[in-house]
Design an enzyme around this catalytic site. Structure first.
Site, PDB file in Angstrom:
ATOM      1  N   ASP A   1       0.857  -1.191   0.000  1.00 23.60           N
ATOM      2  CA  ASP A   1       0.000   0.000   0.000  1.00 23.60           C
ATOM      3  C   ASP A   1       0.892   1.240   0.000  1.00 23.60           C
ATOM      4  O   ASP A   1       1.883   1.318   0.726  1.00 23.60           O
ATOM      5  CB  ASP A   1      -0.913  -0.016   1.240  1.00 23.60           C
ATOM      6  CG  ASP A   1      -2.064   0.967   1.108  1.00 23.60           C
ATOM      7  OD1 ASP A   1      -3.220   0.525   1.006  1.00 23.60           O
ATOM      8  OD2 ASP A   1      -1.806   2.202   1.100  1.00 23.60           O
TER       9      ASP A   1
ATOM     10  N   ASN B   1     -12.902  -3.017   2.712  1.00 23.75           N
ATOM     11  CA  ASN B   1     -13.756  -1.844   2.882  1.00 23.75           C
ATOM     12  C   ASN B   1     -14.759  -1.835   1.731  1.00 23.75           C
ATOM     13  O   ASN B   1     -14.369  -1.713   0.569  1.00 23.75           O
ATOM     14  CB  ASN B   1     -12.922  -0.562   2.878  1.00 23.75           C
ATOM     15  CG  ASN B   1     -12.012  -0.470   4.091  1.00 23.75           C
ATOM     16  OD1 ASN B   1     -12.398  -0.863   5.193  1.00 23.75           O
ATOM     17  ND2 ASN B   1     -10.806   0.044   3.901  1.00 23.75           N
TER      18      ASN B   1
ATOM     19  N   VAL C   1     -11.035   2.921  -3.680  1.00 21.75           N
ATOM     20  CA  VAL C   1     -10.710   2.426  -5.020  1.00 21.75           C
ATOM     21  C   VAL C   1     -11.720   1.339  -5.387  1.00 21.75           C
ATOM     22  O   VAL C   1     -11.801   0.308  -4.703  1.00 21.75           O
ATOM     23  CB  VAL C   1      -9.272   1.856  -5.074  1.00 21.75           C
ATOM     24  CG1 VAL C   1      -8.953   1.349  -6.474  1.00 21.75           C
ATOM     25  CG2 VAL C   1      -8.246   2.919  -4.651  1.00 21.75           C
TER      26      VAL C   1
ATOM     27  N   HIS D   1     -10.258  -5.271  -3.153  1.00 22.04           N
ATOM     28  CA  HIS D   1      -8.919  -5.493  -2.580  1.00 22.04           C
ATOM     29  C   HIS D   1      -9.058  -5.877  -1.132  1.00 22.04           C
ATOM     30  O   HIS D   1      -9.915  -5.370  -0.414  1.00 22.04           O
ATOM     31  CB  HIS D   1      -8.031  -4.251  -2.730  1.00 22.04           C
ATOM     32  CG  HIS D   1      -8.671  -2.966  -2.297  1.00 22.04           C
ATOM     33  ND1 HIS D   1      -9.634  -2.327  -3.053  1.00 22.04           N
ATOM     34  CD2 HIS D   1      -8.507  -2.207  -1.193  1.00 22.04           C
ATOM     35  CE1 HIS D   1     -10.022  -1.236  -2.435  1.00 22.04           C
ATOM     36  NE2 HIS D   1      -9.369  -1.130  -1.290  1.00 22.04           N
TER      37      HIS D   1
ATOM     38  N   HIS E   1      -7.031  -5.711   2.320  1.00 19.16           N
ATOM     39  CA  HIS E   1      -5.867  -5.157   3.008  1.00 19.16           C
ATOM     40  C   HIS E   1      -5.308  -6.255   3.916  1.00 19.16           C
ATOM     41  O   HIS E   1      -6.068  -6.869   4.673  1.00 19.16           O
ATOM     42  CB  HIS E   1      -6.269  -3.974   3.905  1.00 19.16           C
ATOM     43  CG  HIS E   1      -6.823  -2.783   3.193  1.00 19.16           C
ATOM     44  ND1 HIS E   1      -6.097  -1.621   3.006  1.00 19.16           N
ATOM     45  CD2 HIS E   1      -8.048  -2.553   2.637  1.00 19.16           C
ATOM     46  CE1 HIS E   1      -6.847  -0.734   2.368  1.00 19.16           C
ATOM     47  NE2 HIS E   1      -8.036  -1.276   2.133  1.00 19.16           N
TER      48      HIS E   1
HETATM   49  P1  AMP Z   1      -9.759   1.458   0.348  1.00 20.08           P
HETATM   50  O1  AMP Z   1      -9.939   2.691   1.175  1.00 20.08           O
HETATM   51  O2  AMP Z   1     -10.105   0.202   1.074  1.00 20.08           O
HETATM   52  O3  AMP Z   1     -10.434   1.568  -1.014  1.00 20.08           O
HETATM   53  O4  AMP Z   1      -8.200   1.339   0.105  1.00 20.08           O
HETATM   54  C1  AMP Z   1      -7.540   1.860  -0.989  1.00 20.08           C
HETATM   55  C2  AMP Z   1      -6.082   1.751  -0.669  1.00 20.08           C
HETATM   56  O5  AMP Z   1      -5.336   1.880  -1.863  1.00 20.08           O
HETATM   57  C3  AMP Z   1      -5.560   2.816   0.310  1.00 20.08           C
HETATM   58  O6  AMP Z   1      -5.018   2.179   1.458  1.00 20.08           O
HETATM   59  C4  AMP Z   1      -4.506   3.537  -0.496  1.00 20.08           C
HETATM   60  O7  AMP Z   1      -3.405   3.961   0.271  1.00 20.08           O
HETATM   61  C5  AMP Z   1      -4.131   2.502  -1.541  1.00 20.08           C
HETATM   62  N1  AMP Z   1      -3.568   3.011  -2.759  1.00 20.08           N
HETATM   63  C6  AMP Z   1      -4.057   4.007  -3.534  1.00 20.08           C
HETATM   64  N2  AMP Z   1      -3.289   4.202  -4.612  1.00 20.08           N
HETATM   65  C7  AMP Z   1      -2.275   3.293  -4.521  1.00 20.08           C
HETATM   66  C8  AMP Z   1      -1.141   2.991  -5.331  1.00 20.08           C
HETATM   67  N3  AMP Z   1      -0.886   3.667  -6.467  1.00 20.08           N
HETATM   68  N4  AMP Z   1      -0.309   2.008  -4.925  1.00 20.08           N
HETATM   69  C9  AMP Z   1      -0.546   1.329  -3.780  1.00 20.08           C
HETATM   70  N5  AMP Z   1      -1.607   1.568  -2.982  1.00 20.08           N
HETATM   71  C10 AMP Z   1      -2.453   2.542  -3.349  1.00 20.08           C
END
Ligand code: AMP
Length: 111
Positions: free
Chosen positions: A28, A84, A93, A97, A99
């Site tokens: 992340d 999430n 996003v 995914h 975490h």
């Molecule tokens: P969520 O809030 O569950 O949708 O998590 C999205 C996650 O994607 C967050 O923890 C961000 O820090 C992570 N994230 C966003 N862009 C990138 C990226 N380019 N590379 C790695 N992680 C990312």
């Protein structure tokens, strides 16, 4: 195309720690713990809410690979796997995914 699809396609850089034909796991960019990995299906399922019966093998594969990644990272003290789903949960996003978070003691309930 989501940011995670761009990572899978190597259009933007990421620190990929595991990859096979179905999933990719990478660090992340904004880690919330000493270890914070995201594992994603290569199939762009937006969120767990819209996964279907057709995805059940893929979802099982994601979980099994998540625990393998945790093992590979040496998270012997424990770790958390978090999804999430939707705005109340903080989904940012729209590409499913998990975490994988570890390397420190965590509180419960989560914030
Ligand atoms: P969520 O809030 O569950 O949708 O998590 C999205 C996650 O994607 C967050 O923890 C961000 O820090 C992570 N994230 C966003 N862009 C990138 C990226 N380019 N590379 C790695 N992680 C990312």
């Amino acid at each position: 195309m989501t940011i995670f699809e761009k990572i899978i396609a190597r259009q933007i850089p990421a620190d990929i720690v595991y990859e096979d034909d179905l999933v990719a796991a990478f660090r992340d960019i904004n880690p919330q713990a000493p270890a914070h990995i995201l594992i994603v299906p290569k199939k762009p399922i937006p969120r767990i809410d819209v996964a279907t019966e057709e995805d059940k093998l893929l979802l099982g594969h994601l979980l099994l690979k998540a625990k393998e990644v945790a093992k590979k990272l040496g998270l012997t003290g424990g770790y958390r796997i978090v999804i999430n789903n939707g705005p109340d949960a903080g989904e940012a996003v729209p590409h499913l995914h998990f975490h994988i978070i570890g390397g420190r003691k965590m509180g419960w309930p989560p914030g």
